[in-house]
Design an enzyme around this catalytic site. Sequence first.
Site, PDB file in Angstrom:
ATOM      1  N   HIS A  12     -38.136 -15.420 -69.406  1.00 56.78           N
ATOM      2  CA  HIS A  12     -38.868 -16.590 -70.057  1.00 56.78           C
ATOM      3  C   HIS A  12     -39.769 -17.336 -69.162  1.00 56.78           C
ATOM      4  O   HIS A  12     -40.839 -17.850 -69.291  1.00 56.78           O
ATOM      5  CB  HIS A  12     -37.660 -17.547 -70.979  1.00 56.78           C
ATOM      6  N   HIS A  34     -24.662 -67.565 -89.613  1.00 55.25           N
ATOM      7  CA  HIS A  34     -23.836 -66.521 -90.297  1.00 55.25           C
ATOM      8  C   HIS A  34     -22.831 -66.809 -91.122  1.00 55.25           C
ATOM      9  O   HIS A  34     -22.597 -66.498 -92.387  1.00 55.25           O
ATOM     10  CB  HIS A  34     -23.318 -65.374 -89.186  1.00 55.25           C
ATOM     11  N   GLN A  56     -33.321 -13.790 -70.729  1.00 52.04           N
ATOM     12  CA  GLN A  56     -33.461 -15.349 -70.409  1.00 52.04           C
ATOM     13  C   GLN A  56     -34.261 -15.200 -69.040  1.00 52.04           C
ATOM     14  O   GLN A  56     -35.083 -16.088 -69.202  1.00 52.04           O
ATOM     15  CB  GLN A  56     -31.827 -15.648 -69.931  1.00 52.04           C
ATOM     16  N   GLU A  59     -27.087 -23.427 -72.380  1.00 55.42           N
ATOM     17  CA  GLU A  59     -27.661 -23.542 -73.677  1.00 55.42           C
ATOM     18  C   GLU A  59     -27.210 -22.332 -74.473  1.00 55.42           C
ATOM     19  O   GLU A  59     -27.100 -22.614 -75.842  1.00 55.42           O
ATOM     20  CB  GLU A  59     -29.311 -23.296 -73.514  1.00 55.42           C
ATOM     21  N   HIS A  60     -27.046 -21.120 -73.809  1.00 51.14           N
ATOM     22  CA  HIS A  60     -26.702 -19.776 -74.774  1.00 51.14           C
ATOM     23  C   HIS A  60     -25.327 -19.365 -73.899  1.00 51.14           C
ATOM     24  O   HIS A  60     -25.366 -19.269 -72.754  1.00 51.14           O
ATOM     25  CB  HIS A  60     -27.739 -18.748 -74.624  1.00 51.14           C
ATOM     26  N   ASP A 118     -32.728 -15.709 -81.334  1.00 53.36           N
ATOM     27  CA  ASP A 118     -34.033 -16.358 -80.896  1.00 53.36           C
ATOM     28  C   ASP A 118     -35.028 -16.019 -82.359  1.00 53.36           C
ATOM     29  O   ASP A 118     -35.873 -16.776 -82.455  1.00 53.36           O
ATOM     30  CB  ASP A 118     -34.644 -15.643 -79.725  1.00 53.36           C
TER      31      ASP A 118
END
Lengths: 429, 429
Positions: free
Chosen positions: B262, B420, B259, B327-328, B361
Amino acid sequence: MQRLSINDADFDLKFRRIVEDRRESDGDVAGQVSSILRDVRSRGDAALVDMTQRFDQHSLSGDDDWSVSAEQCKAAFDDLEASLRDALQLAADRIRTYHEAQLPEDRDYTDEVGVRLGARWQAVDAAGLYVPGGRAAYPSSLLMNAIPAKVAGVERLAVATPTPKGTVNPLVLAAAHLAGVDEIWRVGGAQAVGALAYGTDRIKRVDVITGPGNAYVAEAKRQLFGVVGIDMVAGPSEILVIADGQNNPDWIAADLLSQAEHDPNAQSILITDDEGFSRQVADRIDVQAAMLSTSAVAQQSWQDHGVIVVVDTLEQSIALANELAAEHVELAVENPTPLFDGIRHAGSIFIGRYAPEAIGDYVAGPNHVLPTGRRARFSSGLSVLDFMKRSSFIELDETALNAIGPAAMALAEAEGLPAHAKSIESRLK
Amino acid sequence: MQRLSINDADFDLKFRRIVEDRRESDGDVAGQVSSILRDVRSRGDAALVDMTQRFDQHSLSGDDDWSVSAEQCKAAFDDLEASLRDALQLAADRIRTYHEAQLPEDRDYTDEVGVRLGARWQAVDAAGLYVPGGRAAYPSSLLMNAIPAKVAGVERLAVATPTPKGTVNPLVLAAAHLAGVDEIWRVGGAQAVGALAYGTDRIKRVDVITGPGNAYVAEAKRQLFGVVGIDMVAGPSEILVIADGQNNPDWIAADLLSQAEHDPNAQSILITDDEGFSRQVADRIDVQAAMLSTSAVAQQSWQDHGVIVVVDTLEQSIALANELAAEHVELAVENPTPLFDGIRHAGSIFIGRYAPEAIGDYVAGPNHVLPTGRRARFSSGLSVLDFMKRSSFIELDETALNAIGPAAMALAEAEGLPAHAKSIESRLK
């Protein structure tokens, strides 16, 4: 009202202008909203007190000024006239039934190489629902927003609604009781949306905010998208009625006016293959509009934004309908199926001569919160999915990792991410 | 790296700070993006020429400078080394299979009072996919965005990707070939997102824009939400690894570094019930990080944003994981089921000791485009649904309208919307 014929020399240009017309004033809404949100974020409840005094002439002093209790909502429901209570109950029941069938299914399976894969849906913890005060304080909107949230399984559903000069709307409270709303906060505007998103001492923050509102509320939701989830960016409402000449012009006129009476910026469009019929409808609109208690709004909307398009064949209306991507589309024609099959972009479609759009506003069951302003090209009506989110999951054993790990390593190395490759390699035999 | 114990006196405060830390610099990104978008909207292609020269040192002159042809993409695919081509093919096949099962089902039924109700899903007409150049030019991202769009049925899929100094990434072209991308435009940044949303002479506008990007791209998507559909607001990536003491510390260290490599703003968090193990992992991180070609980024991320939390029992990690809404999430523990059952908020969950995040991934199948920065509280990974929208429909005959029309009229009248009510009343017997 604009009248077009598909055979006009400049039809394409005129129609394009109608498609592109946003019917929204820009003003400095964005700048004002951004400073309101900053203020709520930094000063919390104190900012709400100031702005509620200024915009709603309502003083947030004691607890009763801040919120409406569950007892008050129940009392409002019990006090309703029986026929109205039954109507609200019928609406709630039908909306609930329709939305329960939207609940998504989880997935959990193991594939041929031994990888367990799946996806699990869960409700958000808390949802905030904006309910306008004033002209658009509709109990039906509360039902349409709150019921999907509760069906999704949201534990905490907080409503924010302005109570100008202290006035609460008993119908909205009754609907909140029926829908099982957990909290009602007497704040409105962009400041209410900010409070729901950021949280204050009194109002705990939520995860998702839905519900209609004026330009300030819509802009606040847009600016807070990402801080919270939001349903959609909403603009003025619209209807497209595709009608052949065999309809009662009074019915179609009423349908077009039912959209026009919502908002001066609402838009009603008639496409027909019968010019004589289109003139009858226009005449009936003039007559009916004058008799409405909402005539000022309805007349202005029709005058400023109403459109009649005369086509040679109803088939031509399909391409026009897809360009318009209208919130509501009525197919008041003898054989609606070919039109229904051809329409790709529409929020909700009303099929046949006995399906006036108003039936979908209240009791049909599908949601009446729908994409406006051409957004049906890419977005959908509100659903239980707006109050849920999905986690995927992946489980491997050593065998499965040996099967697909080397391919992942090759890609990781090609992408220049050696730790990715290493995390797999170190586990491989 | 920060080290916390759940028994620290100030644990709650420190943990809260980690949860709230946005890891994103505000700068004046919003202002710059807004003026870029205005420029693209008013000057179109000419604005793209200027900005592409300025930001990417790439001159948009001839057609080849503007776009990459299908032939070039095919050639890039054919030129790949066989093992890499096979890896890309395996990834594409597994991604496609997983996403095909996401295709939603239409509904069409008639209820007990004779109302026909339903919902119909359709793909958007056109989708734009942003693919970063430079550090994050990942063919896997292209597959993860393009394949769901094509599975959804999107007819026109346009990629925008910067080619700094004219350099195209052959792996990205190969992936585009494999995924069936229809157009590749050599523009990047907020200006590319603006071009896709508003359209220019060369680039026709799209309905939905997805794909990762830097802060400018993310902000452009945020500002254009509503003009087009977007997948989500993305921020820096994160991983939470929950591990017992029985893991190989080298494996867990590699996972955390995968991670970290990145992005300097990426975040890696380890929660474990074994302090000794946590120190072994930290040591292995230092050793491994030094050897990576991505060491500068990985070390900075770990130093600035890395966190180790030592808990007394793994059960305690559930509440922390739900606060982090990462996220993960990896569950590298002997018995992952109770943790898996307890985790409500996560983008994707990796179960067991043989499920490193990197497998997701590339080749597992589920999407790797996932909500970051606590947004798993309310949003989901990319799916075919992001490229589709739903129209509801309602059909009534006279009998059905007689059954539910009066309730709708009662509600319309209570809401002060007489047209209506009239649109229903005029059709009732």
